[in-house]
Scaffold this active site. Structure first.
Site, PDB file in Angstrom:
ATOM      1  N   CYS A   6      48.467  68.948  45.034  1.00 30.75           N
ATOM      2  CA  CYS A   6      48.112  69.533  43.735  1.00 30.75           C
ATOM      3  C   CYS A   6      47.768  68.433  42.742  1.00 30.75           C
ATOM      4  CB  CYS A   6      49.271  70.358  43.188  1.00 30.75           C
ATOM      5  SG  CYS A   6      49.733  71.779  44.192  1.00 30.75           S
ATOM      6  N   ASP A 416      60.707  31.985  25.600  1.00 30.07           N
ATOM      7  CA  ASP A 416      60.404  31.318  24.345  1.00 30.07           C
ATOM      8  C   ASP A 416      61.738  30.886  23.738  1.00 30.07           C
ATOM      9  OD1 ASP A 416      58.949  30.539  21.976  1.00 30.07           O
ATOM     10  OD2 ASP A 416      59.734  32.372  21.055  1.00 30.07           O
ATOM     11  N   ASP A 612      58.878  36.808  21.358  1.00 35.45           N
ATOM     12  CA  ASP A 612      58.914  37.756  20.244  1.00 35.45           C
ATOM     13  C   ASP A 612      57.856  37.496  19.182  1.00 35.45           C
ATOM     14  OD1 ASP A 612      60.021  35.394  19.186  1.00 35.45           O
ATOM     15  OD2 ASP A 612      61.143  36.544  17.695  1.00 35.45           O
TER      16      ASP A 612
END
Length: 726
Positions: A6, A416, A612
């Site tokens: 389906c 970082d 970030d």
């Protein structure tokens, strides 16, 4: 939809609509996510209507999904459908049990057989009333030139029912013939039972999303024109003043204007400890207020707040498709025609060897029933929905299935420094004047940095206090520094390398070197025109996040290499690396350098980048997996495959853990789903499985796959050493 076939049909129909770029259909959530090109809003409305029409043409119902949680009408429709399914199941069981009873008591030596006409009377409503859904869906699939699970059930049960009617009609009142009405009726009942259990289990996999949205109260108290009024949450606009009483949930993201309290943000961020909050503190919608009465000024409308953004991310992840699921869907497209051919071959073979038409038909029916590929279609999306929901509860937002697949194969994690392994809130701890007084130099530096969101810029502005002057013609060089004009003076603020590139010599003394060796970050202020000269040096100190050492240790213990990639000076980077236990350090790197280093790290396997900031965005996008820390720059969040709601590196350990568990569960589910089909089909063809047993096995396969996926919903991230369980 009932099976992977389906899914493939609906996707194919959606992709055929003009303007569609991509379409992905999820069996577990019963949703389609479509990307398409539309000239304007009116074109978008027409395109949406075309998508719905395309789905309806191939025999399915479709409606647009409204933003936010389901409305009352949608919930009522769902509740009505659930009651109807349960009612149909009850009727099917009630009518089928008398047909099955003779088989059950026969095991104890009792011989009980209902009259043939009574068997027909019991089986007929099951076949054509309660089983009508299989005829409708199977017929639509056949009309579209495709097949699905419903078609297999319809063909199989019709064959058993038709054979029984023919045999009963031929008996003409003679000795009781052997009828197979129980096979058709019980198979339909078992399939209905399996679908009902499967639906309940699938709803359980999405419980995290419903619970998340339920954190927001439906009505909110506002302070307007000197009085308190109550309004629906949707009516709250940015800038409104919201009243939050003790023990209530904060409705929207905002900032506390009045009041002191403790906020429990655990259900949103996963942080178990309440946080003290007072005037000026940011609050997250969904947090639980402690003992204080608060007035909160809203920053965002509810539809744009943290709760709704998290919910949208989770929905996107659950609607996406893992690479392995695409292969499953492709297999399902030709699986049903192959099964029908196998069933026909089975019937022909048994009839040819003299087994009789009744035996041949029953063997073919068993093949058709056991081969239904519904479990195969649910194996991946059910695990994905459960895994992403469990992760969301812990504040780990997995954006899509591809990110989950990548997370499970990571061998290196590159961090970082500032804002990731450190608090990201450095303070100006020392300065040294050269060509200007300390106060004048700080004022000039603040004038250059007043509009910047960089963490060092915020530290400069905070140390300077009110900024009377603001620089003009500001130009930022990511990872290096900034230039600007103040009262006609062309100024530079940045690293020693940045100043050297503009012809400004480094200071003669070793003050900056000593600060750098102590692990601090040094920025130099210089005048570029009318004549290049050094004005001052500033020293900044940041603190390591408490969980950073434990995070690195846990990853290394799991066989994952940790690397530090930072634009800071080598001495500062080395000091932090020594504190957290990272052995491989790359300092003083520019954003483009991070891309090159990430490519080099791929030699040993998948690479994840954790960051970030704006300067981390290219690396987050280029890595096999980008992980953005909560509260980071919007561009960093947009580039990442996983977003951590809470700015805590320990969540990286949890993210990789749930990703591995989810991928492992997907493979377990696919194994079980395949075993039912691959082992069941030949057993049914050989006559080992009767249609009733095949129906039970088919229903059990779907339920076992979804139940297996639900085990992921119990997952909780382990706490870092020294902290209690969230």
């Amino acid at each position: 939809m009932t099976c992977a076939a389906c899914v493939a049909r609906v996707e194919r129909a959606l992709r055929a609509v003009p303007g569609v770029v991509s379409a992905s259909v999820n069996l577990a959530t019963e949703r389609a996510t479509v990307a398409m090109v539309a000239a304007d809003a009116a074109g978008a409305e027409l395109a949406l209507a075309a998508l719905v029409a395309a789905v309806e043409r191939i025999g399915y119902d479709a409606r647009p999904v409204a933003a936010g949680p389901p409305d009352a009408a949608a919930r009522a429709r769902q509740a009505g459908a659930d009651r109807a399914d349960l009612r149909h199941l009850a009727w099917a069981a009630l009518l089928s049990l008398p047909l099955l009873a003779p088989m059950l008591v026969g095991a104890f030596g009792l011989h009980l057989m209902l009259p043939g006409v009574l068997q027909w009377a019991l089986a007929t409503p099951v076949q054509f009333w309660l089983g009508a859904r299989f005829y409708r869906a199977g017929g639509r699939a056949l009309a579209a030139g495709a097949g699905n699970m419903d078609l297999l059930v319809a063909i199989g049960t019709s064959a058993a029912y038709g054979l029984s009617v023919w045999t009963l009609a031929r008996s003409r009142g003679t000795a009781m013939p052997h009828l197979y009405f129980e096979a058709s009726a019980v198979v339909i009942t078992l399939v209905l039972l399996g679908k009902w259990l499967e639906t309940r289990a699938r709803r359980g996999t999405a419980e995290a999303l419903r619970a998340l949205r339920a954190l927001a109260p439906e009505r909110v108290r506002l302070w307007r024109e000197g009085r308190e009024i109550e309004v629906p949450l949707a009516a709250v606009a940015p800038g409104d003043m919201v009243i939050v009483r003790p023990g209530e949930r904060v409705a929207v993201d905002g900032e506390i204007v009045e009041g002191m309290t403790e906020l429990d943000e655990s259900l949103v961020t996963g942080e178990s400890m309440p946080v003290a909050a007072g005037p000026g503190a940011r609050v997250i919608g969904g947090s639980m207020n402690g003992s204080g009465l608060l007035r909160v000024r809203t920053r965002l409308a509810a539809a744009d707040g943290t709760l709704e953004r998290i919910a949208r991310l989770v929905e996107h992840a659950q609607a996406s498709k893992a690479p392995i699921q695409r292969l499953v869907d492709q297999v399902a497209e030709w699986f049903v025609p192959v099964v029908v051919l196998l069933a026909a071959t089975t019937a022909t073979t048994w009839w040819a060897v003299g087994a009789g038409a009744d035996v041949a038909v029953l063997r073919a029916v068993a093949v058709l029933v056991i081969a239904c590929p519904c479990a195969l279609g649910l194996a991946t999306p059910a695990a994905l929905v459960a895994g992403t929901g469990a992760a969301a509860r812990a504040g780990i937002l997995i954006r899509d299935a591809a990110a989950l697949e990548q997370a499970a194969s990571i061998r290196t994690v590159a961090f970082d420094k500032t804002g990731t392994l450190t608090e990201g809130r450095p303070r100006l701890v020392a300065s040294r004047a050269y060509g200007a007084t300390a106060d004048d130099a700080l004022a000039l530096a603040a004038a250059l940095q007043w509009g910047s969101g960089h963490v060092l810029a915020r530290a400069v502005v905070a140390a300077a206090g009110p900024v009377p002057e603001r620089a003009s013609a500001i130009v930022a060089a990511p990872g290096l520094g900034v230039t600007g004009d103040v009262h006609g003076r062309s100024l530079l603020l940045g690293s020693e390398r940045f100043l050297a590139a503009h012809g400004v010599a480094a200071p003669d003394d070793d003050w900056a070197g000593a600060e750098s060796r102590a692990g601090r970050t040094v920025a130099l202020l210089a005048e570029r025109a009318p004549s290049p000269r050094l004005l001052a040096a500033f020293s900044f100190a940041d603190t390591c996040r408490p969980s950073a050492p434990a995070t690195v240790a846990a990853l290394q213990q799991a066989g994952i290499e940790c690397v530090l990639l930072t634009g800071d000076q080598p001495q500062s980077a080395a000091a932090l690396a020594g504190e957290v236990g990272i052995r491989q350090v790359h300092a003083g790197v520019l954003p483009e350098d991070k891309l090159r280093l990430i490519d080099g790290l791929r030699a040993v396997g998948g690479v994840a980048m954790v960051g970030d900031g704006v300067n981390d965005a290219p690396a987050l996008a280029a890595a096999d997996l980008g992980i953005a820390m909560g509260g980071g720059a919007d561009v960093a969040v947009a580039a990442a495959g996983i977003v951590l709601v809470r700015a805590d590196p320990w969540a990286v350990v949890g993210a990789l853990d749930i990703a591995r568990r989810t991928r492992r569960r997907i493979r377990v589910n696919l194994f079980f789903a395949s075993v039912y089909n691959l082992a069941g089909v030949p057993l049914a063809a050989l006559g080992v499985l009767t249609p009733v047993v095949a129906g039970a096995a088919m229903a059990l396969s779907s339920v076992s796959v979804v139940t297996s996926a639900l085990l992921l919903a119990r997952w909780r991230p382990r706490p870092p050493p020294g902290r209690g369980v969230n």
